[in-house]
Design a protein around this motif. Sequence first.
Motif, PDB file in Angstrom:
ATOM      1  N   GLU A 360       0.821  -1.208   0.000  1.00 21.59           N
ATOM      2  CA  GLU A 360       0.000   0.000   0.000  1.00 21.59           C
ATOM      3  C   GLU A 360       0.858   1.262   0.000  1.00 21.59           C
ATOM      4  O   GLU A 360       0.557   2.232  -0.698  1.00 21.59           O
ATOM      5  N   VAL A 361       1.926   1.251   0.789  1.00 19.78           N
ATOM      6  CA  VAL A 361       2.821   2.412   0.811  1.00 19.78           C
ATOM      7  C   VAL A 361       3.481   2.588  -0.547  1.00 19.78           C
ATOM      8  O   VAL A 361       3.623   3.710  -1.061  1.00 19.78           O
ATOM      9  N   LEU A 362       3.885   1.460  -1.170  1.00 20.83           N
ATOM     10  CA  LEU A 362       4.486   1.541  -2.500  1.00 20.83           C
ATOM     11  C   LEU A 362       3.479   2.091  -3.508  1.00 20.83           C
ATOM     12  O   LEU A 362       3.829   2.916  -4.372  1.00 20.83           O
ATOM     13  N   ASN A 363       2.234   1.669  -3.411  1.00 16.75           N
ATOM     14  CA  ASN A 363       1.193   2.191  -4.294  1.00 16.75           C
ATOM     15  C   ASN A 363       1.033   3.704  -4.107  1.00 16.75           C
ATOM     16  O   ASN A 363       0.871   4.458  -5.074  1.00 16.75           O
ATOM     17  N   PHE A 364       1.093   4.137  -2.849  1.00 14.88           N
ATOM     18  CA  PHE A 364       1.006   5.576  -2.556  1.00 14.88           C
ATOM     19  C   PHE A 364       2.180   6.326  -3.177  1.00 14.88           C
ATOM     20  O   PHE A 364       2.016   7.407  -3.761  1.00 14.88           O
ATOM     21  N   VAL A 365       3.371   5.743  -3.058  1.00  9.80           N
ATOM     22  CA  VAL A 365       4.558   6.370  -3.656  1.00  9.80           C
ATOM     23  C   VAL A 365       4.369   6.504  -5.164  1.00  9.80           C
ATOM     24  O   VAL A 365       4.680   7.545  -5.760  1.00  9.80           O
ATOM     25  N   TYR A 366       3.851   5.442  -5.799  1.00  5.98           N
ATOM     26  CA  TYR A 366       3.624   5.494  -7.244  1.00  5.98           C
ATOM     27  C   TYR A 366       2.630   6.598  -7.614  1.00  5.98           C
ATOM     28  O   TYR A 366       2.827   7.336  -8.586  1.00  5.98           O
ATOM     29  N   VAL A 367       1.547   6.695  -6.845  1.00  4.21           N
ATOM     30  CA  VAL A 367       0.534   7.706  -7.135  1.00  4.21           C
ATOM     31  C   VAL A 367       1.127   9.107  -7.035  1.00  4.21           C
ATOM     32  O   VAL A 367       0.982   9.941  -7.947  1.00  4.21           O
ATOM     33  N   ILE A 368       1.803   9.375  -5.913  1.00  7.64           N
ATOM     34  CA  ILE A 368       2.366  10.714  -5.693  1.00  7.64           C
ATOM     35  C   ILE A 368       3.436  11.034  -6.720  1.00  7.64           C
ATOM     36  O   ILE A 368       3.478  12.135  -7.283  1.00  7.64           O
ATOM     37  N   CYS A 369       4.313  10.049  -6.985  1.00  6.86           N
ATOM     38  CA  CYS A 369       5.394  10.306  -7.939  1.00  6.86           C
ATOM     39  C   CYS A 369       4.845  10.509  -9.353  1.00  6.86           C
ATOM     40  O   CYS A 369       5.393  11.312 -10.121  1.00  6.86           O
ATOM     41  N   SER A 370       3.770   9.799  -9.678  1.00 10.89           N
ATOM     42  CA  SER A 370       3.167   9.990 -10.998  1.00 10.89           C
ATOM     43  C   SER A 370       2.637  11.410 -11.146  1.00 10.89           C
ATOM     44  O   SER A 370       2.882  12.082 -12.165  1.00 10.89           O
ATOM     45  N   ILE A 371       1.911  11.877 -10.135  1.00  5.00           N
ATOM     46  CA  ILE A 371       1.408  13.255 -10.177  1.00  5.00           C
ATOM     47  C   ILE A 371       2.563  14.241 -10.218  1.00  5.00           C
ATOM     48  O   ILE A 371       2.546  15.224 -10.982  1.00  5.00           O
ATOM     49  N   MET A 372       3.580  13.969  -9.414  1.00  2.00           N
ATOM     50  CA  MET A 372       4.739  14.860  -9.348  1.00  2.00           C
ATOM     51  C   MET A 372       5.433  14.952 -10.702  1.00  2.00           C
ATOM     52  O   MET A 372       5.764  16.060 -11.171  1.00  2.00           O
ATOM     53  N   VAL A 373       5.656  13.817 -11.355  1.00  2.00           N
ATOM     54  CA  VAL A 373       6.331  13.817 -12.654  1.00  2.00           C
ATOM     55  C   VAL A 373       5.510  14.581 -13.687  1.00  2.00           C
ATOM     56  O   VAL A 373       6.050  15.368 -14.478  1.00  2.00           O
ATOM     57  N   VAL A 374       4.193  14.378 -13.682  1.00  2.00           N
ATOM     58  CA  VAL A 374       3.327  15.087 -14.630  1.00  2.00           C
ATOM     59  C   VAL A 374       3.445  16.593 -14.422  1.00  2.00           C
ATOM     60  O   VAL A 374       3.569  17.361 -15.396  1.00  2.00           O
ATOM     61  N   MET A 375       3.434  17.024 -13.182  1.00  2.00           N
ATOM     62  CA  MET A 375       3.505  18.457 -12.899  1.00  2.00           C
ATOM     63  C   MET A 375       4.880  19.041 -13.236  1.00  2.00           C
ATOM     64  O   MET A 375       4.983  20.177 -13.723  1.00  2.00           O
ATOM     65  N   ILE A 376       5.937  18.281 -12.987  1.00  2.00           N
ATOM     66  CA  ILE A 376       7.287  18.759 -13.348  1.00  2.00           C
ATOM     67  C   ILE A 376       7.397  18.893 -14.858  1.00  2.00           C
ATOM     68  O   ILE A 376       7.957  19.876 -15.376  1.00  2.00           O
ATOM     69  N   ILE A 377       6.852  17.913 -15.570  1.00  2.00           N
ATOM     70  CA  ILE A 377       6.865  17.998 -17.031  1.00  2.00           C
ATOM     71  C   ILE A 377       6.094  19.231 -17.499  1.00  2.00           C
ATOM     72  O   ILE A 377       6.512  19.955 -18.418  1.00  2.00           O
ATOM     73  N   ALA A 378       4.960  19.475 -16.840  1.00  2.00           N
ATOM     74  CA  ALA A 378       4.160  20.653 -17.199  1.00  2.00           C
ATOM     75  C   ALA A 378       4.962  21.941 -16.989  1.00  2.00           C
ATOM     76  O   ALA A 378       4.943  22.856 -17.831  1.00  2.00           O
ATOM     77  N   VAL A 379       5.681  22.022 -15.868  1.00  2.00           N
ATOM     78  CA  VAL A 379       6.505  23.201 -15.583  1.00  2.00           C
ATOM     79  C   VAL A 379       7.588  23.373 -16.640  1.00  2.00           C
ATOM     80  O   VAL A 379       7.815  24.480 -17.166  1.00  2.00           O
ATOM     81  N   VAL A 380       8.278  22.279 -16.958  1.00  2.00           N
ATOM     82  CA  VAL A 380       9.371  22.352 -17.950  1.00  2.00           C
ATOM     83  C   VAL A 380       8.831  22.735 -19.326  1.00  2.00           C
ATOM     84  O   VAL A 380       9.435  23.542 -20.043  1.00  2.00           O
ATOM     85  N   VAL A 381       7.687  22.149 -19.698  1.00  2.00           N
ATOM     86  CA  VAL A 381       7.105  22.449 -21.005  1.00  2.00           C
ATOM     87  C   VAL A 381       6.710  23.926 -21.086  1.00  2.00           C
ATOM     88  O   VAL A 381       6.975  24.612 -22.093  1.00  2.00           O
ATOM     89  N   ILE A 382       6.059  24.434 -20.033  1.00  2.00           N
ATOM     90  CA  ILE A 382       5.673  25.856 -20.019  1.00  2.00           C
ATOM     91  C   ILE A 382       6.903  26.744 -20.136  1.00  2.00           C
ATOM     92  O   ILE A 382       6.916  27.738 -20.890  1.00  2.00           O
ATOM     93  N   VAL A 907       4.999  29.883 -12.231  1.00  2.00           N
ATOM     94  CA  VAL A 907       5.443  29.538 -13.586  1.00  2.00           C
ATOM     95  C   VAL A 907       4.412  29.946 -14.628  1.00  2.00           C
ATOM     96  O   VAL A 907       4.745  30.527 -15.660  1.00  2.00           O
ATOM     97  N   ALA A 908       3.153  29.646 -14.356  1.00  2.00           N
ATOM     98  CA  ALA A 908       2.124  29.819 -15.384  1.00  2.00           C
ATOM     99  C   ALA A 908       1.556  31.228 -15.437  1.00  2.00           C
ATOM    100  O   ALA A 908       1.149  31.692 -16.517  1.00  2.00           O
TER     101      ALA A 908
END
Length: 1129
Positions: A360-382, A907-908
């Motif tokens: 469950e903790v690993l699943n939580f890490v995956y969820v948070i890291c997935s959101i985090m990566v998406v947002m970092i990509i959004a920042v870099v793209v902007i 950023v935005a």
Amino acid sequence: MGKPGNKSRIRWQDNDVEAGRSASRPVQGPGLERTRSHGSMSIRSVRSNTGGGVDPSAALPIQYRTVSIDIDDYNRKDEVANKVSKAAATGTLFSLGHICGSGRLTICLMMTGLADLEWHTLPVADVVNRWTTSLDQGLSQDQIRRRVTEYGKNTPSPPETHHFQQIMGYFFKGFGSVLLVGSILVFVAWKPLGQPPAQANLALAIVLLAVFFIQAAFNMWQDWSSSRVMASIKNMIPEECLLIREGVQVSAMAADIVPGDVLLVKAGNKLPADVRFVQVSSDAKFDRSILTGESVPLAATVDATDENYLETKNIGLQGTHCSFGTCTGVVVATGNKTVFGRIAKLTNEPKKGMTPLEREVLNFVYVICSIMVVMIIAVVVIWAAWLRTTYPDWISVPNLIVACVSVAVAFIPEGLPVALTASLTISANMMRKNKVLCKSLKTVETLGSVSVICSDKTGTLTENKMVVTDCALGGKEMTVDGILDVAIAERLTNGDMASNSIDQLRSVAGLCNAGEFDAATRSLPVSERKIHGDATDQAILRFAEGLGPVSELKRCWATKFNLAFNSKNKFMIRVLGYTHPDGLSLALPTGTASVFEPGDMLLTIKGAPEILMDRCTNFTGSSGVAMTLTPEVREKFNRIKNDWSAQGRRVLLLAHKALSRRSFKSSPSSSAAFEAETLEQAKSGLTLVGLVAIVDPHRPEIPEVVKILRTAGIRMFMVTGDFALTAQAIARECGIITNPDSVVANVTALSREPTKTKNHKDHTPSEEGDEELSKSIVLTGPDLITLNNPQWDALVSSYNEVVFARTTPEQKLRIVRELQDRGHVVGMTGDGVNDAPALRAADIGIAIGGGSDIAIEAADMVLLESFSSVVEAVRFGRVLFDNLKKTIAYLLPAGSFAEFWPIMTNVAFGLPQILSSFLMIIICCFTDCLAATALAYEAPEADVLKRPPRRVGVDRLVDWRLIVQSYGFVGVIETVVAFAMAYWFLEREGVKFGDLWFGFGRVPGGMSGEEVVARLNVASSVYFVTLVVVQWFNLLAVRTRRLSIFQHPPLFNKETRNYYLFPAVLFSLVMAFFWLYIPSLQSVLGTAEVPVEYWFLPMSFGLGILLLDEGRKCMVRRYPGGFWGRVAW
């Protein structure tokens, strides 16, 4: 080292094991699914010291016995399939994959390797030839050198150490890698990219690095484990031994032994390797207790006594020692190839896979890291697509790096590892206070997922205080008081019953008994005397003593041979020779006593009626004379047995048989041969002396415990070795079976054809309102042998009241595995050695504190007082999961969501970053951390045991409902409030929001850059303070998931109070003052003092969050099936 064994060596597991083979094999406990680490909260045994390594005397038998069980299953699979196919044309029951199951590949490979060994079945000459050795000459030096090269030294390989991987795991599991990469990037942004270097970046990099190491330290503490068994194993192997080499006897170091060596063994020697005995003295016996847990030495033989390599008596196993006699053997295995070495390797094998909580903790890490990566990509793209060209001075490369790291910092709840470790430790301590000891912190939460508890009966559900209540003598039923009255009357008058009919019953009860009165209590009344022995023997010995002094019987009869009761044969035998003529009139009918000669022996036997009844040809009549056991009389005894069993009484049959000394070819001193002959004599010609009924009352708290567990959605199965009717009656008294006897099903109700059944993973068997599961069934051990997969599917999916009777340790283990294969999380309770395999295999093995050390070693937790403690264990297992959800629900709004939007708006929309990256870290690691830990002390909510068990893989620690609550509800409110407070401050200070909106660094008119920065530092501190304050109210809101704060108050109610909340709030206040009000830190970190009104205004918003959440909970309670109930976290 072994060659394929004879595939015809198969044994059908029959009801009457002894009727099918001549050698008994007592099976005792232990299992092998897991090896576990023992941390600071661990125990080895309630009787053992907690320091040092694991005691091999407890750990090794668990591995040994389960491997033995698996070998029996493997050897038996073809015959079982053939027998069943004759009854129904449905495929085979067993396959190698079925026996091994998922996740047991290492065990399976080892088990099949041992099952194929044939050294015990080969003639001595073949063993000698295969090893090209000689019993007279031994091996030559040239052979020894070649075999040392081929087989290596006779030493166990040390367990593989993965210190590097383990240490790396401490640092990089979870969010560790993100923190380290972020720290490195910020260091790079500070220097060399920073022009000029920003001190705030340096401070942020140092803090990130510090958090990285602190998190690793907590991971290390959580996973810390003590030394394993292997350290103790080397001390068990003897250093020197006596061999025959090149025709002479030589002493050699144990490490230098090679396969094919001829080993000479005498009393007191410990075996340095596995050997096949080729010559044994008549009194040779070996103590195998280090591997089996059995304290009684076993006789050594030249010929095989069992198809199972681990159970045959012509193989001597490394680590065991010779108790008596001498023998010669050929070494057949050394080093890791010995049984000792293989099992020791399994014992030291690291645990594979993850606990439900870790997943469950690993699943939580995956969820948070997935959101985090998406947002970092959004920042870099902007930045890359727009800002880099349109506003090149707004965000430089160093600032982009810091922005990306800030996004990561925003999404990572850095305080979670600390809170998680604290939650586990606190929950384990709380269970310890409730007399529940946990061996592993990580398995505490698994209790919250348990969907089935399989419980042993004797000593677990019952008090293990047995008393004889009735007996049947001469076909007549009598109570204990009644037979005492008859015995007194017979001594005074010559009544209907001859004087020695009762004496015969007393003789078998008193002589065929392993119990002994404690000499210090002999002067006390019989009911108060202390007896050394198990509960059954104690009850029968008290019964015999009540009919007359047992000491009188023992004065007249001496024991020649003894075969202890075990779960395989289900009877005890004692062969006696008389030492005084008075014993004949007490123990034998008059006619038999008159022809009983010196040297003749009396075989006494007691055990299960269904095993022994068919072996009886006579019975002791009312006159005391042996009479033919006609079908009518046999039926009468069977009816009495069934009636007593249906009343929940345990029934034992007592019988004897006079044996002429000429009927034996061997003497009692030649143990193995005499045992075989005795067992053959016991197969027929017995005289049934009587039946006794024993009551073992259930513990008074058990019915309520079963009721609570059923309310909690947990199915309670009874698994016992007792007769089916007895088990069913006890199950009814305990509340395990609630349906009338007329609707209790048996094996015939289970179809052998596949039917459409619900999958446990898609359906909780205990959901409220699930009426189709109100079914009861009673199955016996022989029934289990014939069950195929469709029948197991039907049993698991269609019945919630199940009793398994007449089960063996092998079958208990199979029950656990079958339930696990069908998606259940299984708890197994037990207290005996025979329970250990199932305890180890279960997801949660639960031992009783007064049980055997081996059972305690096999279990994951120990109930120190009684089975009722399991309710508290389940309660706190669920509370742990609940409190972890509350911890995450508390951390995410301020420590994740509200921290992200200042970066995104920066950023935005060209707004200044209204919350500094450093203060983000302070929120996660300081102001929120202690409060999150305080939630681990939350008391259980009132409905925690009214919910169904958590479905592993379905009911997640972090699911969309929790994300909606944390981000979409509380997170949005806290973010909007914090933004409003910060920009309101700027408005009041003359910095208009319109000037900042899409300003991208534009300085408002009439102000210098330094003045704007100073005001922005205060605004950042206001944003920080607002989050700190509103989180105090969020802390009160997340204390409960459904109950109102007035139903679960933090103060004034002993059952719900949590005083730790208020020191946590005070600590967050102190931390806020520390980082904001110290001048030297202000200049470095960009913090500032906050005007006093900005401390109090957020309290009104925080109160609003609390009230809104109270309204949401009210709707959840009032409309649990409505919209609010469906989205409730």
